[in-house]
Design a protein around this motif. Structure first.
Motif, PDB file in Angstrom:
ATOM      1  N   PRO A  21      -6.265  -0.455  10.262  1.00 49.60           N
ATOM      2  CA  PRO A  21      -5.358   0.650   9.965  1.00 49.60           C
ATOM      3  C   PRO A  21      -4.688   0.387   8.622  1.00 49.60           C
ATOM      4  CG  PRO A  21      -4.268  -0.891  11.409  1.00 49.60           C
ATOM      5  CD  PRO A  21      -5.680  -1.413  11.216  1.00 49.60           C
ATOM      6  N   LEU A  22      -4.207   1.441   7.980  1.00 46.72           N
ATOM      7  CA  LEU A  22      -3.622   1.221   6.657  1.00 46.72           C
ATOM      8  C   LEU A  22      -2.448   0.256   6.777  1.00 46.72           C
ATOM      9  CD1 LEU A  22      -3.709   1.863   3.688  1.00 46.72           C
ATOM     10  CD2 LEU A  22      -2.250   3.844   4.090  1.00 46.72           C
ATOM     11  N   GLY A  23      -1.462   0.594   7.644  1.00 48.23           N
ATOM     12  CA  GLY A  23      -0.329  -0.311   7.855  1.00 48.23           C
ATOM     13  C   GLY A  23      -0.187  -0.672   9.312  1.00 48.23           C
ATOM     14  N   ARG A  24       0.787  -1.534   9.579  1.00 40.52           N
ATOM     15  CA  ARG A  24       1.111  -1.799  10.979  1.00 40.52           C
ATOM     16  C   ARG A  24       2.037  -0.709  11.503  1.00 40.52           C
ATOM     17  NH1 ARG A  24       3.242  -7.826  10.397  1.00 40.52           N
ATOM     18  NH2 ARG A  24       3.972  -6.817   8.486  1.00 40.52           N
ATOM     19  N   THR A  25       2.747  -0.068  10.561  1.00 36.51           N
ATOM     20  CA  THR A  25       3.681   1.009  10.907  1.00 36.51           C
ATOM     21  C   THR A  25       3.562   2.099   9.846  1.00 36.51           C
ATOM     22  OG1 THR A  25       5.429   0.091   9.535  1.00 36.51           O
ATOM     23  CG2 THR A  25       5.349  -0.642  11.845  1.00 36.51           C
ATOM     24  N   ALA A  26       4.101   3.268  10.151  1.00 38.84           N
ATOM     25  CA  ALA A  26       4.111   4.348   9.171  1.00 38.84           C
ATOM     26  C   ALA A  26       4.938   3.976   7.947  1.00 38.84           C
ATOM     27  CB  ALA A  26       4.641   5.634   9.820  1.00 38.84           C
ATOM     28  N   ALA A  27       6.003   3.214   8.168  1.00 41.15           N
ATOM     29  CA  ALA A  27       6.848   2.823   7.029  1.00 41.15           C
ATOM     30  C   ALA A  27       6.030   2.011   6.025  1.00 41.15           C
ATOM     31  CB  ALA A  27       8.050   2.020   7.526  1.00 41.15           C
ATOM     32  N   GLU A  28       5.292   1.021   6.502  1.00 40.67           N
ATOM     33  CA  GLU A  28       4.411   0.234   5.623  1.00 40.67           C
ATOM     34  C   GLU A  28       3.411   1.146   4.908  1.00 40.67           C
ATOM     35  OE1 GLU A  28       3.806  -4.224   7.658  1.00 40.67           O
ATOM     36  OE2 GLU A  28       2.087  -2.904   7.351  1.00 40.67           O
ATOM     37  N   ALA A  29       2.780   2.018   5.705  1.00 40.62           N
ATOM     38  CA  ALA A  29       1.720   2.873   5.155  1.00 40.62           C
ATOM     39  C   ALA A  29       2.276   3.812   4.086  1.00 40.62           C
ATOM     40  CB  ALA A  29       1.062   3.685   6.276  1.00 40.62           C
ATOM     41  N   LEU A  30       3.484   4.328   4.311  1.00 40.17           N
ATOM     42  CA  LEU A  30       4.070   5.252   3.336  1.00 40.17           C
ATOM     43  C   LEU A  30       4.388   4.515   2.037  1.00 40.17           C
ATOM     44  CD1 LEU A  30       4.939   8.145   2.827  1.00 40.17           C
ATOM     45  CD2 LEU A  30       7.209   7.582   3.715  1.00 40.17           C
ATOM     46  N   ARG A  31       4.926   3.307   2.157  1.00 40.79           N
ATOM     47  CA  ARG A  31       5.207   2.529   0.934  1.00 40.79           C
ATOM     48  C   ARG A  31       3.919   2.280   0.145  1.00 40.79           C
ATOM     49  NH1 ARG A  31       8.795  -0.469   4.432  1.00 40.79           N
ATOM     50  NH2 ARG A  31       7.237  -2.114   4.616  1.00 40.79           N
ATOM     51  N   MET A  32       2.842   1.956   0.851  1.00 41.01           N
ATOM     52  CA  MET A  32       1.567   1.696   0.179  1.00 41.01           C
ATOM     53  C   MET A  32       1.048   2.959  -0.506  1.00 41.01           C
ATOM     54  SD  MET A  32       0.151  -0.529   3.377  1.00 41.01           S
ATOM     55  CE  MET A  32      -1.556  -0.776   2.979  1.00 41.01           C
ATOM     56  N   THR A  33       1.154   4.076   0.200  1.00 38.77           N
ATOM     57  CA  THR A  33       0.684   5.352  -0.352  1.00 38.77           C
ATOM     58  C   THR A  33       1.463   5.712  -1.607  1.00 38.77           C
ATOM     59  OG1 THR A  33       0.202   6.083   1.909  1.00 38.77           O
ATOM     60  CG2 THR A  33       0.335   7.798   0.227  1.00 38.77           C
ATOM     61  N   GLN A  34       2.789   5.620  -1.510  1.00 43.70           N
ATOM     62  CA  GLN A  34       3.634   6.012  -2.643  1.00 43.70           C
ATOM     63  C   GLN A  34       3.452   5.072  -3.836  1.00 43.70           C
ATOM     64  OE1 GLN A  34       7.365   6.188  -0.519  1.00 43.70           O
ATOM     65  NE2 GLN A  34       7.167   8.404  -0.154  1.00 43.70           N
ATOM     66  N   ALA A  35       3.309   3.791  -3.555  1.00 45.13           N
ATOM     67  CA  ALA A  35       3.139   2.828  -4.652  1.00 45.13           C
ATOM     68  C   ALA A  35       1.872   3.156  -5.454  1.00 45.13           C
ATOM     69  CB  ALA A  35       3.063   1.411  -4.088  1.00 45.13           C
ATOM     70  N   CYS A  36       0.792   3.459  -4.765  1.00 46.05           N
ATOM     71  CA  CYS A  36      -0.469   3.776  -5.464  1.00 46.05           C
ATOM     72  C   CYS A  36      -0.351   5.094  -6.217  1.00 46.05           C
ATOM     73  CB  CYS A  36      -1.624   3.862  -4.475  1.00 46.05           C
ATOM     74  SG  CYS A  36      -2.063   2.272  -3.772  1.00 46.05           S
ATOM     75  N   GLU A  37       0.280   6.067  -5.605  1.00 46.19           N
ATOM     76  CA  GLU A  37       0.394   7.368  -6.257  1.00 46.19           C
ATOM     77  C   GLU A  37       1.282   7.287  -7.496  1.00 46.19           C
ATOM     78  OE1 GLU A  37      -0.525  10.160  -2.350  1.00 46.19           O
ATOM     79  OE2 GLU A  37       1.506  10.172  -3.186  1.00 46.19           O
ATOM     80  N   GLU A  38       2.365   6.554  -7.361  1.00 40.00           N
ATOM     81  CA  GLU A  38       3.243   6.400  -8.531  1.00 40.00           C
ATOM     82  C   GLU A  38       2.543   5.645  -9.656  1.00 40.00           C
ATOM     83  OE1 GLU A  38       6.748   4.650  -6.820  1.00 40.00           O
ATOM     84  OE2 GLU A  38       7.097   6.474  -5.625  1.00 40.00           O
ATOM     85  N   ALA A  39       1.770   4.651  -9.277  1.00 35.06           N
ATOM     86  CA  ALA A  39       1.064   3.866 -10.298  1.00 35.06           C
ATOM     87  C   ALA A  39      -0.159   4.601 -10.828  1.00 35.06           C
ATOM     88  CB  ALA A  39       0.629   2.523  -9.702  1.00 35.06           C
ATOM     89  N   GLY A  40      -0.560   5.653 -10.141  1.00 32.27           N
ATOM     90  CA  GLY A  40      -1.724   6.412 -10.598  1.00 32.27           C
ATOM     91  C   GLY A  40      -3.039   5.679 -10.409  1.00 32.27           C
TER      92      GLY A  40
END
Lengths: 400, 400, 400, 400
Positions: free
Chosen positions: D96-115
């Motif tokens: 799974p992407l994260g163990r929790t939605a909080a982890e997964a959201l941070r990962m998603t946002q970090a990649c999107e912000e970094a492009g």
């Protein structure tokens, strides 16, 4: 030889008759009752029944009636049973026993107090596949049962009253969930207490008030879980499948749509009609002897044998009552969105059954979690330290 | 009610009894004959039969014997039939009718001359799946039958005499090919003349003189082809499958190994025994009601009904004779390596049936060979010019 | 990276391209040849091929052509191969290699003498299921192979020339039997000599001269038997099945019609088109990645890897020649109605392989025929006396 | 050509490598990172990888690393993604992407912000069967989806950290439920809001804290229902099945245990080892090309194509986040025993989607409930009066 009176000349009454007729049986239908005279006359003619009535009590009271088979809509079951009690006739009742547990309990108690033979016509607990799989489970073939799922879905029933919530007592749950619940109970153990129920139900497609699709979970005291899946929205025929998981094995039963009989027909030939299928050309999946595969013949044999021997049949009115109690909890849960307790004012099975530990010891200090051979040939053992709870793996490199 | 005498207390005799007992039937086994006394005594006890004999004629002649069921090794069939004729008892004979067509014809003629009822116990032409598929074929569901294959393979039979070529009359062909041949005949049409047979047979594995594996082709006068595949070398259980191709459809029947009932068992549980499977753990494929799925119950119902009504059963001694004649040709072919004619001194079906033309006209000048939609969406029509025979294709570009 | 030239822009050429395109492969189609310019142009556009020709030799000779893939009608294979030889280009040829063994042998020898790489595109010997089952057989999972059957039937091919006996070299046998024969050869062992062939063939339905249905048996020197069943008259889709019996096991492969993917569609929805199925509603059995399941991707990987490494691919022109020799014998047999010898002017495998004895010893004096547990729990052992050949059975009463 | 760095040399890292190697792909693994040096060295040798590291950041930062594939335990996903962001490398993360939605959201946002390009490796949404069935659903083959169930059960995972609740983030739900949830989301529509979840979970067999068996229901805003069934207690192999019900049809996919490939082996042959099966004899059900059937090859093709074209892959980090949010709700529900809302702080799909009415009009005054042909040939129409809601049936006697 038993002399039978069938109440109800519709779909299910005819199916019951089919399972008795033309099989060289010694038992005979002597009396038929139907609400409408044309139905009664037709039934009597089709199945060679000497007496027909449009007055239910007259049919039951008739001297040629030794045992009554109730094949009526749900809302008439209780009345019919009370008439059997009044006239001291043995009685078999189609599924579900009642529309509610309260109805079912009254029927059960009335028969028991009157001392008349009463059998619950739960045909799907008598199919040849079910009987053999249940025997395997009892012989220990799959170890302790963990989960027992039963599924019945098709495009909807064949008579108006099924679709009327008041007359039927509900929708797909009361119509088909009763089968699924009793199948699961048999696999898990009829003496294991059903504790609580969670149910989702919705009316997804049909223009009715009752549910046309529902999924439910039933928790049993020993930690096993029952599951039912029922729907009147299924496309493709009738889907009747059971799945059981045990600590030492698995059972999969497909009773209708995939039984090793497949036919393709181009539809270019005249005069050929595929009965009960959703299309008259393309791949078809017929069932050989429908009445036998649905358990009707074995069910009646069990009922008649039990009656003659003075024993209990496999499926009793009390079983019907437990099923109704689970259905009641399911309907409550579908509304409350909560796990609802199964309310059994009378419980005849075991109590206090705990989930047994089945941990496997690896050595004095460790529990075994798993052993596996990986695709590259490596072998692993996964262990848990008994004291600390730490999980670790040991590897044996197979390839160097 | 019919009073029955079973000759033979072995595997097949017991299977016949199982299919009568415990099903609330009105017919009763009154007499049992077995060569060995202990077998007869045990059978009588197991199935509650009042009279047992080790003298075959005494059993047949007994006043409680109304109809005789021959469940004896192949080499005793003819003798038993002649005794039934002598005592004017109705007779049912297990498959194959004779070891040769000559035996079978003598048995057929003896019964017909004596005017006694005679039925051929070809159970696999009575299974629920077979009956329904045959009804579909007769209703035109798959058009004209082009090919009908039947396959029966397992790891070998259960009694010594099967493996003795003299007593059995051959090996796997006479034991199981008789089923396959009669299944094909039913699908193609019992009144269609079987013309010639090509057969390969070999003893691949077993230490016996007879064949343990054989494949045969049977040409019928109308251009249809029958095929049988039989073996005593198969591993994995019992494989019973039929396949039929028609101009308008296809039928696939799996009667035993894949019928929608699957079980996995780890083998870690004590006391559980899987009967008749090659392994006692792993995936198993049980069959629900074996006697019913093998056609025994329906077969006896047909026999008893026909006897009481004074009509012919579906499978007669004459059918058994035709099957034996095809088997004789198969054995000859296996030796001569030639297509051998089926020698029928008496043929009761049609003669001169030609293969019908089923060409489809595309337009006045062309026959249609095929129409197809290709993966990329193109559509093609393939035609043959009626006069020149030239083949051409027309394309309709669907994508531009 | 290999630069490819495809000869033929029809059904099979497009299928080959599909199995290369869109899979991130490093090999590229650089040149396409088709007889008709519109076909060549369309192919070049659809698959992004830089060069197209309507002159076959120009395509082969082109400097961007490193390897040639022949996807042409059967009657042009030999000409195309000789042009590859002339221009010293590596060559892969679709199935069947030739219309006759004589053609195939000339093609094989021409490539070998010229020293060019030559691969036989027998895709069905490269499907994922076939590859894994062949590996299991080679690892001994089913013991010694006794019988290997392969079946390919569908409602007929998609191009005019297939239906023209002269251009195709025959009908269903040469079109599909080539697959089945090579599948059986792989299972039995490519170095085992095919000895003789018996074949039935008929034109049952289609308005053509060639056979639209055939069944053949191929005897191998070690006693194993190959079987092929091919037809252009099958209704219901495409039936691709292999069955193998060994002394220790069984393999069943269904490659197309029943692969665990089932869909029912009412046909009430607009715009949905089921490709390549005989009906657009009812139960459908799609295949996921068709090119992969048919073996195309794995086949080309093997060919390209072998070419780059300078080794032989799994399927060579010589294999194609052996297949053609078996087909020649099949056609002869279908006419002569005799077992016809397989005429191989050049045999590269083993000779003199005998059928091994696999008798199991029970004790010093007896061979074991069979051990069986009967339904009632009895156990039997059937034995043969080594010296006299007498067959006897020993029983162990399990129930008293 | 894309240069890849794989993080993790265990089971899943090796499976990813297998799906790239030996398929003539143009993309190459240049860098491997593993925590233990011996694992890294072995991986580099087995798959011909030029650079190996035991320092994760060094592997990511390496100039030959163009895209990073995270094949690490769940608890290291976030750290690895942040390092990819830091070094601006494209990243693919296993499920799974994260163990929790909080982890997964941070990962998603970090990649999107970094492009940076980010893909979610949800392989079971790329299997050939899934892709084709999803295409059929999108083309309307089964109408509006009502229910989409996905099931994954087997005897438990292959590494220690899976069994450690802290490291994995849970048990069978987070391990396998993530697949099932995303499969259902795809069928129902990724833009349809998941509203609430009911989940039962228990530790029935294994000596662990996390759940080894769970069943969950996911309600979607449009009235459709998703269902997942996951277990580490299943016996008999790996059970991967999806079932979809629509208003106009049904889809059944079996991806592993029954795919048309069956083998029986007596176990009497030496040296033959059945990988990953629970028994080494009896009936086996192998899968041909495992990596392809599990979707790995198609998944990476989609990822690489999307990366090169600058588009989004089919499965994005945002999808991984939604899945985690549903899993979070499932865990809450398993504890609270309530339907728990799916908490999505960011929702990118539609809102306010209502369940459409699909009532069929019979005439101006009635809705059609059902039409049926009964076994005896009668035809019935069941109707509902639009105004009063009364249900009635009309019969057309077919037989007189």
């Amino acid at each position: 030889m038993i002399k039978l009176c069938i109440l109800g000349g519709g779909f299910i009454g005819r199916f019951y008759a089919e399972s008795l007729i033309g099989r060289r049986g010694k038992d005979e239908v002597k009396v038929i009752y139907a609400r409408r005279e044309d139905t009664a006359v037709r039934f009597a003619k089709d199945y060679n029944v000497p007496h027909y009535f449009t007055d239910m009590e007259a049919a039951i009271a008739h001297p040629e009636t030794e045992m009554v088979i109730i094949a009526l809509p749900n809302y008439v079951h209780e009345e019919a049973v009370h008439l059997c009690v009044k006239h001291k006739k043995a009685v078999l009742c189609t599924k579900p026993l009642g529309r509610t547990a309260a109805e079912a309990l009254r029927m059960t108690q009335a028969c028991e107090e009157a001392g008349i033979f009463a059998g619950y016509l739960e045909d799907l607990c008598y199919t040849p596949k079910f009987s053999k799989s249940l025997a395997s489970v009892k012989a220990g073939a799959i170890g302790r049962v963990l989960w027992a799922k039963s599924r019945e879905t098709h495009p909807g029933p064949h008579s108006d009253w099924f679709w009327d919530m008041e007359k039927a007592g509900g929708g797909a749950i009361v119509d088909m969930g009763c089968h699924c619940i009793e199948i699961s109970r048999n696999f898990i153990g009829k003496d294991i207490l059903p504790v609580e129920v969670m149910c989702w139900a919705d009316t997804q497609v049909k223009p009715i008030d009752a549910e046309d699709h529902a999924i439910g979970l039933v928790k049993y005291e020993n930690g096993a879980i029952g599951q039912f899946e029922v729907s009147w929205t299924f496309r493709g025929g009738m889907d009747l499948r059971d799945e059981v998981m045990g600590t030492e094995g698995t059972i999969w039963v497909n009773s209708w749509l995939r039984t090793g009989f497949e036919m393709f027909t181009s539809g270019n030939t005249d005069g050929y009609l595929v009965e009960k299928a959703e299309s008259s050309s393309g791949w078809q999946f017929p069932v050989g002897d429908e009445a036998h595969e649905l358990g009707y013949t074995s069910m009646f044999i069990d009922m008649y044998e039990a009656y003659e021997k003075g024993t209990q049949p496999q499926e009793t009115f009390y079983d019907g009552y437990v099923v109704n109690a689970i259905i009641d909890a399911a309907y409550k849960s579908a509304k409350s969105k909560l796990w609802e307790p199964v309310q059994l004012t009378e419980w005849r099975g075991q109590v206090g059954v705990k989930k047994p530990s089945v941990f496997t010891e690896y050595d004095a200090d460790h529990w075994l979690i798993k052993e596996e051979i990986l695709p590259n040939g490596d072998k692993k053992v996964i262990l848990k330290k008994k004291i600390t709870g730490e999980i670790l793996e040991l590897e044996t490199w197979k390839k160097v």
